[in-house]
Design a protein around this motif. Structure first.
Motif, PDB file in Angstrom:
ATOM      1  N   LEU A   4       0.820  -1.214   0.000  1.00 20.95           N
ATOM      2  CA  LEU A   4       0.000   0.000   0.000  1.00 20.95           C
ATOM      3  C   LEU A   4       0.854   1.264   0.000  1.00 20.95           C
ATOM      4  N   ILE A   5       1.934   1.257   0.755  1.00 14.75           N
ATOM      5  CA  ILE A   5       2.784   2.446   0.838  1.00 14.75           C
ATOM      6  C   ILE A   5       3.447   2.732  -0.503  1.00 14.75           C
ATOM      7  N   GLU A   6       3.944   1.674  -1.178  1.00 16.02           N
ATOM      8  CA  GLU A   6       4.585   1.859  -2.478  1.00 16.02           C
ATOM      9  C   GLU A   6       3.591   2.390  -3.513  1.00 16.02           C
ATOM     10  N   GLU A   9       3.046   6.063  -2.884  1.00 10.89           N
ATOM     11  CA  GLU A   9       4.198   6.849  -3.307  1.00 10.89           C
ATOM     12  C   GLU A   9       4.200   7.039  -4.818  1.00 10.89           C
ATOM     13  N   ARG A  10       3.897   5.959  -5.571  1.00  8.11           N
ATOM     14  CA  ARG A  10       3.846   6.059  -7.029  1.00  8.11           C
ATOM     15  C   ARG A  10       2.709   6.960  -7.487  1.00  8.11           C
ATOM     16  N   ARG A  11       1.575   6.896  -6.801  1.00  9.19           N
ATOM     17  CA  ARG A  11       0.447   7.756  -7.156  1.00  9.19           C
ATOM     18  C   ARG A  11       0.789   9.218  -6.915  1.00  9.19           C
ATOM     19  N   SER A  12       1.434   9.519  -5.778  1.00 10.65           N
ATOM     20  CA  SER A  12       1.824  10.904  -5.479  1.00 10.65           C
ATOM     21  C   SER A  12       2.792  11.449  -6.526  1.00 10.65           C
ATOM     22  N   ALA A  13       3.742  10.581  -6.962  1.00  7.81           N
ATOM     23  CA  ALA A  13       4.697  11.006  -7.983  1.00  7.81           C
ATOM     24  C   ALA A  13       3.998  11.283  -9.302  1.00  7.81           C
ATOM     25  N   ALA A  14       3.006  10.451  -9.662  1.00  5.38           N
ATOM     26  CA  ALA A  14       2.268  10.656 -10.906  1.00  5.38           C
ATOM     27  C   ALA A  14       1.450  11.944 -10.856  1.00  5.38           C
ATOM     28  N   VAL A  15       0.807  12.198  -9.733  1.00  3.73           N
ATOM     29  CA  VAL A  15       0.034  13.442  -9.578  1.00  3.73           C
ATOM     30  C   VAL A  15       0.940  14.662  -9.716  1.00  3.73           C
ATOM     31  N   ALA A  16       2.133  14.576  -9.140  1.00  4.07           N
ATOM     32  CA  ALA A  16       3.085  15.686  -9.226  1.00  4.07           C
ATOM     33  C   ALA A  16       3.475  15.945 -10.691  1.00  4.07           C
ATOM     34  N   PHE A  40      -0.273  13.919 -20.538  1.00  2.47           N
ATOM     35  CA  PHE A  40      -1.214  14.099 -19.422  1.00  2.47           C
ATOM     36  C   PHE A  40      -2.235  12.966 -19.389  1.00  2.47           C
ATOM     37  N   ASP A  41      -2.754  12.577 -20.567  1.00  2.02           N
ATOM     38  CA  ASP A  41      -3.736  11.491 -20.609  1.00  2.02           C
ATOM     39  C   ASP A  41      -3.121  10.171 -20.146  1.00  2.02           C
ATOM     40  N   ALA A  42      -1.845   9.953 -20.497  1.00  2.00           N
ATOM     41  CA  ALA A  42      -1.175   8.722 -20.059  1.00  2.00           C
ATOM     42  C   ALA A  42      -1.009   8.712 -18.544  1.00  2.00           C
ATOM     43  N   ILE A  43      -0.615   9.862 -17.984  1.00  2.34           N
ATOM     44  CA  ILE A  43      -0.461   9.954 -16.529  1.00  2.34           C
ATOM     45  C   ILE A  43      -1.814   9.797 -15.843  1.00  2.34           C
ATOM     46  N   LYS A  44      -2.854  10.387 -16.447  1.00  2.00           N
ATOM     47  CA  LYS A  44      -4.208  10.267 -15.884  1.00  2.00           C
ATOM     48  C   LYS A  44      -4.633   8.801 -15.814  1.00  2.00           C
ATOM     49  N   ALA A  45      -4.345   8.045 -16.884  1.00  2.00           N
ATOM     50  CA  ALA A  45      -4.684   6.619 -16.875  1.00  2.00           C
ATOM     51  C   ALA A  45      -3.881   5.875 -15.819  1.00  2.00           C
ATOM     52  N   GLU A  46      -2.599   6.269 -15.667  1.00  2.57           N
ATOM     53  CA  GLU A  46      -1.756   5.630 -14.652  1.00  2.57           C
ATOM     54  C   GLU A  46      -2.297   5.905 -13.245  1.00  2.57           C
ATOM     55  N   GLU A  51      -5.021   4.166  -8.337  1.00  2.00           N
ATOM     56  CA  GLU A  51      -6.118   4.326  -7.379  1.00  2.00           C
ATOM     57  C   GLU A  51      -6.879   3.016  -7.201  1.00  2.00           C
ATOM     58  N   ALA A  52      -7.075   2.290  -8.315  1.00  2.00           N
ATOM     59  CA  ALA A  52      -7.741   0.994  -8.214  1.00  2.00           C
ATOM     60  C   ALA A  52      -6.870   0.009  -7.423  1.00  2.00           C
ATOM     61  N   GLN A  53      -5.534   0.023  -7.681  1.00  2.00           N
ATOM     62  CA  GLN A  53      -4.629  -0.829  -6.910  1.00  2.00           C
ATOM     63  C   GLN A  53      -4.659  -0.463  -5.427  1.00  2.00           C
ATOM     64  N   GLU A  54      -4.718   0.828  -5.148  1.00  2.00           N
ATOM     65  CA  GLU A  54      -4.742   1.292  -3.758  1.00  2.00           C
ATOM     66  C   GLU A  54      -5.982   0.783  -3.037  1.00  2.00           C
ATOM     67  N   GLN A  55      -7.128   0.827  -3.717  1.00  2.00           N
ATOM     68  CA  GLN A  55      -8.359   0.336  -3.104  1.00  2.00           C
ATOM     69  C   GLN A  55      -8.258  -1.157  -2.795  1.00  2.00           C
ATOM     70  N   ARG A  56      -7.685  -1.915  -3.740  1.00  2.00           N
ATOM     71  CA  ARG A  56      -7.557  -3.360  -3.510  1.00  2.00           C
ATOM     72  C   ARG A  56      -6.584  -3.648  -2.370  1.00  2.00           C
TER      73      ARG A  56
END
Length: 408
Positions: A4-6, A9-16, A40-46, A51-56
């Motif tokens: 979950l932490i990893e 971290e990856r989601r925060s980097a993508a948002v940045a 931007f669209d590629a990052i949005k998909a990532e 987010e789906a991985q985070e929920q799981r």
């Protein structure tokens, strides 16, 4: 699957990255280029995928906490069961003898490394529970495996100040990796009354953040080779208690009086925005300090002070009339609970909502042994170094009043 932490971290980097693309176009007062739109669209998909991985991952973590225990090795042990079998003295002996860990301690190190990453100082990871007191073995509950004239269970320890800060209700965030930023409400939308035809003034919401960054606290102690090699159950308790007290005392002190310099976290007393007052000397003063918090919409949960201040207040009557009662009792000041210790800063009393204090903990305790360094080596001793990584943050500084001599 990353933990979950990893994922976070990856989601925060993508948002940045996405924010940076938009910020660049905004600063240049233009629309996104075709390449920027594609990126931007590629990052949005990532981000959506993360987010789906985070929920799981969050669902599985919650399920693990609700379950009786997840098996983590071939022997069928859960983490809690393995934690009970891991031994601090086994870790020290492995370092002393220059060999690899075996048994439960090795499995625990591997599991903690999987959860928190490799130890930063090349040491051995042990769970925080290894430094917590368990039911003590004495010669009446376990066989004494050394000469009967060596009574580890009767060891006379030093007189130590009570460590009470974390018993006041501070919040602990464990298992952190990397820096942590917790969003915080700043200011809200304002309202106003207007007359017909008058315009409303524009207002907006603002947000801030509370940050936690790793601060390292450690202890370096010399322990005799004989003490580590002794097999008496009490030896484990003696070594554990001494090392755990040293680290716990440093963390306790940092929560209250960490300066934010020289590697220390910033504690309550040195956090900008905390309220101040003079130490109360009358019932009216006690009520005034409480009102400082209630006036800021804070419900105080208790006092923290020295034994000297607590004793002085216990001698003061609320009023000169007979039967009025005293300002303080053994564990109260006014109508609120109090904790007093000689570890508290001198001539200081702090009232506040202690749930507003966050203590972040990164990983586990890291143990490093060195049997070769002098002067310990020359006299048959072993240096043992313990590291813990923590930080302290105050969510709302105005939730505390630091009362001290000379305070306002």
């Amino acid at each position: 699957m990353p933990n979950l932490i990893e994922i976070r971290e990856r989601r925060s980097a993508a948002v940045a990255k996405a924010r940076a693309i938009l910020a660049k176009a905004d600063n240049e007062k233009r629309n996104l280029t075709a390449d920027e739109s594609k990126d931007f669209d590629a990052i949005k998909a990532e981000i959506s995928d993360l987010e789906a991985q985070e929920q799981r991952a969050q669902f599985l973590d919650d399920a693990d906490r609700r379950s009786t225990g997840r098996v983590i090795n071939d022997s069928g042990d859960t983490f809690d069961a393995l934690e009970q079998r891991a031994s601090l003295i086994d870790v020290l002996r492995a370092g002393l003898e220059g060999r690899s860990l075996t048994g439960a301690s090795a499995e625990m190190h591997a599991e903690l490394e999987r959860r928190h990453g490799a130890p930063s100082h090349g040491g051995i990871l042990v769970p925080l529970s290894a430094f917590e007191r368990r039911d003590a073995n004495t010669t009446t509950t376990a066989a004494d495996l050394v000469a009967t004239d060596y009574r580890a269970d009767q060891f006379i320890g030093p007189l130590r100040a009570s460590l009470l800060v974390r018993q006041l209700g501070v919040r602990t965030l464990s298992g952190l990796r990397g820096d942590v930023v917790i969003p915080k409400y700043g200011t809200g939308v304002s309202t106003q009354w207007i007359t017909e035809g008058e315009s409303l003034d524009e207002s907006g919401m603002t947000f801030a953040g509370v940050s936690l960054t790793p601060h390292h606290v450690g202890s370096l102690a010399e322990i005799s080779r004989q003490a580590i090699q002794q097999t008496a159950p009490g030896i484990h308790d003696l070594i554990r208690d001494d090392m755990s007290y040293a680290i716990a005392a440093a963390v306790d002190a940092a929560i209250v009086a960490g300066t934010g310099t020289d590697g220390q976290p910033r504690g309550v007393m040195y956090t900008p925005g905390v309220q101040t007052a003079a130490i109360p000397t009358s019932w009216s003063d006690v009520l005034d300090v409480e009102q400082q918090l209630r006036g800021a919409n804070v419900t105080p949960t208790g006092w923290y002070t020295t034994t000297a201040v607590q004793t002085a207040l216990r001698k003061v009557l609320k009023a000169p009339t007979a039967g009025s009662g005293y300002i303080a009792g053994p564990a109260t000041i006014g109508d609120l609970p109090s904790a007093s210790s000689n570890a508290a800063p001198a001539s200081t009393a702090i009232l506040g909502d202690w749930s507003q204090v966050l203590v972040g903990q990164w990983g586990a305790i890291e143990i490093v042994t060195n049997p070769w360094a002098n002067p310990a080596f020359a006299r048959g001793g072993v240096y043992v170094r313990a590291f813990s990584t923590v930080d302290v943050a105050v969510r709302h500084p105005q939730a505390f009043v630091v009362a001290a001599n000379g305070g306002s």
